[in-house]
Design a protein around this motif. Structure first.
Motif, short mmCIF file in Angstrom:
data_model
loop_
_atom_site.label_atom_id
_atom_site.label_comp_id
_atom_site.label_asym_id
_atom_site.label_seq_id
_atom_site.Cartn_x
_atom_site.Cartn_y
_atom_site.Cartn_z
N GLY A 564 33.14 40.29 51.61
CA GLY A 564 32.85 40.75 52.95
C GLY A 564 32.13 41.52 52.72
N THR A 565 31.41 42.24 54.27
CA THR A 565 30.51 43.09 54.26
C THR A 565 31.30 44.79 54.17
OG1 THR A 565 30.86 43.18 56.33
CG2 THR A 565 28.71 42.59 55.56
N GLN A 566 32.34 44.79 54.42
CA GLN A 566 33.56 45.30 53.51
C GLN A 566 33.66 46.18 52.55
OE1 GLN A 566 36.91 44.86 55.45
NE2 GLN A 566 36.25 45.55 57.68
N LYS A 567 33.66 45.23 52.07
CA LYS A 567 33.99 44.96 50.37
C LYS A 567 32.74 45.59 49.54
CE LYS A 567 36.54 42.93 46.63
NZ LYS A 567 36.49 41.57 45.92
N VAL A 568 31.77 45.15 50.80
CA VAL A 568 30.17 45.53 49.28
C VAL A 568 30.37 46.82 49.29
CG1 VAL A 568 27.47 45.46 49.95
CG2 VAL A 568 29.61 43.21 49.94
N GLU A 569 30.32 47.55 51.24
CA GLU A 569 30.31 48.74 51.26
C GLU A 569 31.31 49.37 49.85
OE1 GLU A 569 32.21 49.35 55.11
OE2 GLU A 569 30.82 51.69 55.51
N GLU A 570 32.24 49.18 49.96
CA GLU A 570 34.06 49.68 49.13
C GLU A 570 32.74 50.20 47.77
OE1 GLU A 570 37.55 48.28 51.12
OE2 GLU A 570 37.38 48.29 48.98
N GLU A 571 31.58 48.83 47.26
CA GLU A 571 31.62 49.19 45.78
C GLU A 571 30.47 49.95 45.80
OE1 GLU A 571 31.72 45.10 43.86
OE2 GLU A 571 30.11 46.02 42.12
N LEU A 572 29.71 49.80 47.34
CA LEU A 572 28.22 50.59 46.69
C LEU A 572 28.73 52.39 46.43
CD1 LEU A 572 25.84 49.32 49.61
CD2 LEU A 572 25.51 49.74 47.42
N ALA A 573 30.11 52.55 47.43
CA ALA A 573 30.42 53.93 47.79
C ALA A 573 30.73 54.35 46.17
CB ALA A 573 31.91 53.96 48.40
N LYS A 574 31.18 52.89 45.44
CA LYS A 574 31.54 53.71 44.20
C LYS A 574 30.46 53.78 43.23
CE LYS A 574 35.65 50.97 43.90
NZ LYS A 574 36.13 49.33 43.44
N LEU A 575 29.57 52.22 43.17
CA LEU A 575 28.26 52.58 42.12
C LEU A 575 27.48 53.79 43.00
CD1 LEU A 575 28.16 48.96 42.00
CD2 LEU A 575 29.01 50.30 40.37
N LEU A 576 27.14 54.35 43.79
CA LEU A 576 26.19 55.15 44.25
C LEU A 576 26.92 56.40 45.29
CD1 LEU A 576 23.58 52.36 44.76
CD2 LEU A 576 23.59 54.00 42.83
N PRO A 577 27.76 57.00 44.76
CA PRO A 577 28.70 57.31 46.00
C PRO A 577 27.28 58.03 46.63
CG PRO A 577 28.23 58.54 43.36
CD PRO A 577 28.10 56.78 43.56
N HIS A 578 26.17 58.73 46.13
CA HIS A 578 25.80 59.64 47.03
C HIS A 578 25.01 58.88 48.09
CE1 HIS A 578 26.60 62.41 44.51
NE2 HIS A 578 26.43 62.08 43.35
N ALA A 579 24.77 57.51 48.16
CA ALA A 579 23.66 56.97 48.86
C ALA A 579 24.58 56.68 50.36
CB ALA A 579 23.37 55.18 48.46
N ARG A 580 23.49 57.30 51.46
CA ARG A 580 23.97 56.86 52.80
C ARG A 580 23.76 55.04 53.06
NH1 ARG A 580 20.25 60.79 55.39
NH2 ARG A 580 19.50 59.04 53.46
N VAL A 581 25.31 54.70 53.69
CA VAL A 581 25.27 53.26 53.70
C VAL A 581 25.48 52.66 55.83
CG1 VAL A 581 26.46 51.39 53.83
CG2 VAL A 581 25.50 52.58 51.43
N ILE A 582 24.66 51.83 56.33
CA ILE A 582 24.85 51.76 56.95
C ILE A 582 25.21 50.84 57.55
CG2 ILE A 582 24.33 51.06 59.84
CD1 ILE A 582 22.62 53.36 59.83
N ARG A 583 26.81 49.89 57.70
CA ARG A 583 26.86 48.65 57.64
C ARG A 583 27.61 47.85 59.49
NH1 ARG A 583 33.05 48.52 57.28
NH2 ARG A 583 33.20 46.65 59.04
N MET A 584 26.63 46.65 59.43
CA MET A 584 26.62 46.42 60.63
C MET A 584 26.84 44.67 60.08
SD MET A 584 23.09 47.10 62.10
CE MET A 584 23.07 45.98 63.37
N ASP A 585 28.00 44.98 61.34
CA ASP A 585 28.82 43.49 61.31
C ASP A 585 29.32 43.23 62.55
OD1 ASP A 585 30.54 44.79 60.51
OD2 ASP A 585 31.32 44.29 58.40
N VAL A 586 30.18 42.28 62.64
CA VAL A 586 31.11 41.94 64.00
C VAL A 586 31.97 43.31 64.43
CG1 VAL A 586 30.93 39.45 64.38
CG2 VAL A 586 33.09 40.71 62.60
N ASP A 587 32.18 44.20 63.36
CA ASP A 587 33.53 44.96 63.14
C ASP A 587 32.28 46.26 63.27
OD1 ASP A 587 35.56 43.33 63.23
OD2 ASP A 587 34.95 43.64 60.91
N THR A 588 31.16 46.50 63.13
CA THR A 588 30.57 47.84 63.31
C THR A 588 30.14 47.71 64.53
OG1 THR A 588 29.44 47.36 62.10
CG2 THR A 588 30.66 48.53 61.03
#
Ligand code: ADP
Ligand code: ZN
Ligand code: ZN
Length: 805
Positions: A564-588
């Motif tokens: 899910g997009t949430q999972k991708v977001e979490e993994e991005l946060a782990k791998l690239l902690p400095h990257a600023r991420v905007i997530r767009m899906d039905v939840d956000t």
């Protein structure tokens, strides 16, 4: 005078006009296309006047109770079009007409209780008397809110003839009003009063001086803010007769207060010039022609739309522009508002019913000449149409998946014929149906093969995710994609990561016994929503808490899987902690305006990575995006749908089109587990024509559209055997009656075998020419009418089905 009226009951036995007498006082005002209130049995219903005349075969006519519109809500053309929609899609007439008007005009009905004439309070039993002490009417809803409900008592009193039930009808229209303030009296009187006001009344003095100078009315709220004062100041002046407070109806303008930078027509490129010619010619000659505009992403299709509309407006005509719901982004709206300003109305589902109604009225009152909207805007009540445009014509959202099951493209062509005006179908990846029609000469084909200013299409590399796994990379990012994201971060450029949510949402799985959490009402797995820690069914809305242990084997090892997009977001946060991420899906993006807010933030460079689902695939145009990553290209490829390859090709092409649209060139990384599939390979080579050829061959072999028409009949019932029985009888009935070349498939279980506790079966009809098909299906429905009315059988008919799930 007799009015023929279609009443607001979607049922086969009332799917015709009923005659009503027009009362004397309405004779001059009633017109076809107006809504009326009419008596129907014990009820009062809303209906549409279809025709007026003098003749009737009915002996005892009832009278129209009330006229609901000062001007028709359906034009003569739309009245005819509704009949056509009903014939084409086999829906009830009322269903077709209701689809053409804004929801605010649909009636709601309430049951109310009232004392029968001649019955007094004293005649009622004590427990009922209290209710009518202060009120004449008691709405049924009020009774239901009380527990235990006194409904039984009320029903008994109805039987005894003490109470009667009446049906009240109202529509949902609300007109928005604001208070405005205006000066009154003579100039002299006001000046005198300003002089005479004491020091204590300094606010009154300021306000009156201001209004004295102001010729036009001022909004009360603004006035109070401006002088930091309260209503009492203004009221004091009003009571003395120097000012007047009035109410004024205003439009709810969702784009109100926004500045749209005006744009000028651009000098067209030679390709654009060539493509706009047939449109302008048809416009000039007032002739219908359907033009398929096949242009790669960024080839300047929208500029062609804008200049064509401009010409239509110059000729005193109107234009409808349809865009898919998800690409009705502010960016798209800006381009139309920027060129045509307040002559544009916008209609999409994010507007409230009131806002939609107001936009619609601007069209009805001819205060605008252009409407930009999603599917249902194709019914915009313009009467002097000069042009209809369907952008991204291949999008499946142009087909309505509930009654009336119309396709906006067909309706557009139908209206184009009526108005003798051109229809433009634009796409980078035209549907096979449309491209085939263009090949046959039914549509005129215009192609834009180059991006404006010859900017290169982005280079696409396809990554085999199985290889990644073999190389020991268990992450959802291939090494190539990861390196490229990192690279963009360093250079201060932006990336878009796309995850196709369908079929890839997070489901829960027990690692010990293999249990998968499924919806108890539908044969589909539940989706895990992290924020609320809930499992939800995306088909029926069922939700349940996430279990802490496996319901089957009580194992602790129950986890959620999938990407899910949430999972991708979490993994991005782990791998690239400095990257600023905007997530767009039905939840956000659930809340109104959040979609736009997130996109603006990204546009302003407040994030490095935009991560999202389908909703980011279209229309976005950000100069700093130089990388697009598709996390799993094949999620859609394996759906049991003969259009799966086509949809995959379209989606990949769209997504790739988001990269490198401006000075910086773009790159695309497509990750897949299905290496070598033609739709992925040809999309990465930007090769629409080869895809068309390949896919057409497959469609021909398997006798699918566009070689054959396809109608789907679905049967559902809470009892399995009844669903099977109805579908089997129907299949064999059709088999006997259809012409030799027609193919009846099934009955088979639907790809989703059960939804909301209903078992689902389907019969598919493939045919080249079957003129009696509508009649045959109507006969079928007639045959099962009884089962459908009382016994829970549902049959839905989808002529030209787009979705076979
Ligand atoms: P499409 O709708 O085919 O994806 P657009 O109409 O969005 O393409 O055009 C892509 C970009 O090129 C936009 O930024 C647009 O303003 C610009 N553009 C379009 N036509 C011209 C033109 N004739 N001259 C200069 N720029 C153009
Ligand atoms: Zn288990
Ligand atoms: Zn469900």
């Amino acid at each position: 005078m007799i009015a023929k009226v279609i009443v607001d009951v979607p049922a086969s036995n009332v799917n015709r006009t009923f005659d009503y007498l027009v009362p004397e006082e309405l004779k001059d005002t009633v017109k076809p296309g107006m809504r009326v209130a009419v008596p129907f049995g014990p009820r009062k219903l809303q209906g549409f006047v279809i025709e007026l005349g003098e003749e009737t075969s009915v002996q005892k006519l009832k009278k129209i109770i009330e006229l609901l519109d000062p001007v028709p809500v359906l034009t003569e053309e739309l009245l005819k079009l509704g009949k056509w929609v009903s014939d084409q899609t086999l829906c009830f007439l009322i269903t077709a007409y209701q689809a053409m008007i804004p929801a605010a005009l649909k009636a709601t009905y309430h049951k109310e209780f009232r004392l029968v004439d001649g019955v007094g309070l004293a005649d009622l039993p004590d427990e009922a008397r209290v209710w009518f002490k202060h009120r004449e009417y008691i709405p049924m809803e009020d009774l239901l809110e009380i527990s235990p409900t006194p409904l039984a008592l009320f029903q008994k009193l109805v039987q005894k003839n003490s109470l009667e039930v009446i049906y009240r009808m109202s529509d949902k229209i609300t007109k928005k009003k604001i208070k405005i303030v205006q000066r009154r009296g003579t100039e002299e009187e006001r000046l005198q009063h300003i002089e005479s006001l004491s020091k204590q009344a300094v606010k009154q003095k300021e306000v009156l001086s201001f209004l004295h100078e102001s010729e036009s009315p001022v909004v009360l709220k603004d006035l109070l803010e401006m002088f930091d004062t309260t209503r009492s100041t203004v009221q004091a002046l009003e009571s003395k007769g120097f000012i007047e407070i009035a109410e004024k109806e205003i439009y709810r303008d969702p784009y109100g207060g926004r500045e749209f930078k005006r744009t000028q027509p651009l000098l067209l490129t030679s390709q654009q010039e060539q493509s706009i010619q047939p449109v302008l010619a048809a416009l000039e000659e007032k002739r219908h022609e359907t033009i398929l505009l096949h242009g790669v992403t960024g080839s300047g299709k929208t500029e062609i739309y804008l200049q064509s509309i401009d010409r239509a407006i110059q000729m005193g005509q109107e234009a409808i522009v349809l865009v898919p719901e998800i690409s009705l982004t502010p960016q798209m709206v800006n381009r139309f508002k920027g060129r045509f300003g307040s002559r544009v109305a916008v209609l999409h589902s994010a507007l409230s019913a009131g806002e939609k109604y107001d936009e619609w009225r601007k069209i009805q009152r001819k205060e605008v000449s252009v409407v930009v909207g999603a599917r249902s805007a194709v019914f915009a009540p313009f009467e002097n149409l000069g042009l209809i445009i369907i952008d991204e014509e291949h999008e499946s959202s142009y087909k309505q998946e509930e009654n009336p099951r119309y396709h906006a493209r067909d309706v557009a062509v139908q209206r184009g014929e009526h108005h003798q005006c051109p229809v433009i179908l634009g796409s980078a990846t035209p549907s096979l149906e449309s491209y085939a029609r263009a090949q046959k000469g039914v549509y005129t084909l215009c192609e834009l093969s180059d991006r404006v200013n010859k900017r290169e299409l982005p280079s696409v590399s396809v990554v085999d995710m199985r290889e990644e796994l073999r190389a020991g990379n268990r992450s959802m990012f291939s090494r190539e994609l990861f390196d490229k994201i990192n690279d963009r971060l360093k250079r201060g450029e932006q990336s878009v990561l796309f995850l196709n949510r369908r079929g890839y949402s997070s489901f829960i799985l027990c690692r010990d016994c293999g249990y998968v959490g499924e919806c108890p009402h539908c044969d589909i797995s539940l989706t895990y929503h992290k924020k609320q820690h809930l499992l939800k069914c995306h088909y029926c809305g069922h939700q349940e808490p996430m279990p802490s242990q496996c319901p089957m084997c009580e194992s602790q090892y129950i986890r959620f899987f999938g990407t899910g997009t949430q999972k991708v977001e979490e993994e991005l946060a782990k791998l690239l902690p400095h990257a600023r991420v905007i997530r767009m899906d039905v939840d956000t993006t659930g809340r109104k305006g959040s979609h736009e807010k997130l996109l603006n933030q990204f546009g302003e460079g407040k994030a490095d990575i935009l991560l999202g689902t389908q909703m980011i695939a279209k229309g976005l145009d950000f100069p700093k995006v130089t990388l697009v990553g598709v996390l799993a290209a094949d999620t859609m490829l394996h759906l049991p749908d003969f259009r799966a390859s086509e949809k995959t090709f379209q989606l990949l092409t769209q997504v790739s089109g988001r990269a490198g649209r401006h000075e910086l060139s773009g790159e695309v990384v497509v990750q897949t587990y299905t290496v070598g599939h033609y739709s992925i390979d040809l999309a990465s080579g930007h090769d629409y024509h080869s895809f068309y050829e390949t896919e057409m061959q497959i469609r021909r072999e398997h006798k699918y559209p566009p070689y054959y028409y396809l109608t789907l009949i679905s049967f559902s019932h809470t009892e399995l055997l009844k669903a099977v029985d109805a579908s089997e009888k129907s299949a064999s009935y059709l088999q006997q009656k259809v012409s030799p070349g027609t193919i009846i498939l099934g009955p088979v279980v639907s790809p989703i075998a059960r939804i909301k506790d209903r078992y689902r079966y389907q019969v598919m009809i493939k045919y080249k020419n079957e003129p009696r098909l509508s009649d045959l299906i109507s006969e079928l429905l007639q045959h099962f009418q009884h089962e459908m009315d009382g016994n829970g059988l549902q049959i839905s008919v989808d002529m030209n089905a787009q979705n076979i799930m």
